[in-house]
Design an enzyme around this catalytic site. Structure first.
Site, mmCIF file in Angstrom:
data_model
loop_
_atom_site.group_PDB
_atom_site.id
_atom_site.type_symbol
_atom_site.label_atom_id
_atom_site.label_comp_id
_atom_site.label_asym_id
_atom_site.label_seq_id
_atom_site.Cartn_x
_atom_site.Cartn_y
_atom_site.Cartn_z
ATOM 1 N N GLU A 1 0.889 -1.148 -0.020
ATOM 2 C CA GLU A 1 0.062 -0.099 -0.043
ATOM 3 C C GLU A 1 1.046 1.123 0.081
ATOM 4 O O GLU A 1 2.005 1.293 0.663
ATOM 5 C CB GLU A 1 -0.859 0.019 1.185
ATOM 6 N N LYS B 1 -9.882 1.743 -2.705
ATOM 7 C CA LYS B 1 -10.083 1.113 -1.466
ATOM 8 C C LYS B 1 -11.391 1.522 -0.986
ATOM 9 O O LYS B 1 -12.331 2.684 -1.101
ATOM 10 C CB LYS B 1 -9.085 1.817 -0.283
ATOM 11 N N CYS C 1 -5.599 -3.026 2.658
ATOM 12 C CA CYS C 1 -5.254 -2.651 4.066
ATOM 13 C C CYS C 1 -6.940 -2.627 4.945
ATOM 14 O O CYS C 1 -7.209 -3.803 5.240
ATOM 15 C CB CYS C 1 -4.958 -1.338 4.253
#
Length: 285
Positions: free
Chosen positions: A50, A120, A161
């Site tokens: 990331e 995301k 994440c």
């Protein structure tokens, strides 16, 4: 089973744990070199961390943001093509045509084409008193699509994440036929030791899939210190590859016959009570 089928049931995965600096060109150059190194070791799928091209932080996202296609995605496209790999390009701060910013993972095929980009979905807005506070929503917008791509080896689901904390996303990917889930991530020194490995093993066991995470290497001088410990977990929940805190590449041989055996031995998919509960995607992507 034919020789081709046997060959295709196994492939090598590489996870790059990159030391990220404030110099974008250096990050891109080192990432490209490590992708090439991974391919030389037989990797067919390579995963970057990331925010691999910039420091992680709300103050850095606007400064380092770029469009896709752009400088970073061009480097990734070229690296995928020259190394003949499927490249999960970690994530970069992306700016769309309307000026919105996203935390975005671009994926490239061995021909250098952009296969997909995952924005995301779940923004990292947390507040653990006395330990860590972070609010991605101060600068970023959330994505709204599921992200799945096919390789000759298996179908892959992509999250970034904080997406890993949401079991429903992994369940949807599993229902879509994914056998490998990849999460470029940057857990910190509070959430990392507590939940990083636990979440990966949970997602792997819950869905009987391989799970791979790619973290930046740890830099104690950074404003946001990443936990590191990039990991690959088997469908049985075993950690089969794990980095330390330094810049490195870790490898795992993904065995899809083993995955099939696990699913046959403990057939949770067939035993789910869909008459009582189910998880469905509201918006397909």
């Amino acid at each position: 089973m034919s020789l081709l089928a046997k060959t295709m049931s196994k492939f090598r995965l590489a996870v790059v744990q990159l030391h990220v600096t404030k110099v974008k060109a250096d990050n891109l150059s080192r990432a490209r070199g490590l992708i090439k190194e991974a391919a030389a070791q037989g990797a067919k799928v390579v995963v970057l961390p990331e925010c691999f091209n910039s420091p992680y932080g709300t103050s850095f996202f606007p400064e380092y943001a770029e469009k896709i296609p752009g400088e970073s995605s061009q480097v990734l496209s070229e690296a995928a093509k020259e190394s003949q790999v499927y490249l999960v390009g970690g994530s970069i701060p992306e700016e769309d045509d309307g000026g919105k910013l996203y935390n975005t993972c671009p994926v490239f095929g061995p021909d250098g084409s952009l296969v997909l980009k995952h924005r995301k979905i779940h923004l990292f807005d947390i507040d653990v008193p006395g330990k860590v506070r972070f609010q991605e929503s101060e600068t970023l917008s959330p994505g709204s699509n599921l992200s799945v791509f096919d390789t000759p080896y298996c179908r892959v689901g992509v999250g970034i994440c904080y997406d890993m904390r949401f079991a429903e996303l992994a369940q949807l990917y599993s229902k879509k036929g994914c056998q490998l889930l990849v999460y470029p991530g940057a857990f910190n020194m509070t959430t990392g030791p507590a939940h990083w490995e636990l979440l990966q093993r949970g997602r792997a066991v819950d869905n009987q899939v391989y799970v791979a995470t790619a973290s930046p290497a740890r830099d104690e001088t950074a404003s946001y210190v990443a936990w590191g410990h990039s990991t690959v977990v088997s469908p049985w929940g075993e950690v089969i590859s794990k980095a330390g805190t330094e810049e490195t590449v870790v490898y795992a041989d993904i065995d899809l016959q083993y995955l099939a055996d696990v699913r046959q031995q403990i057939p949770i998919t067939a035993q789910r009570r869909s008459d009582l509960y189910t998880v469905n995607a509201v918006q397909e992507g």
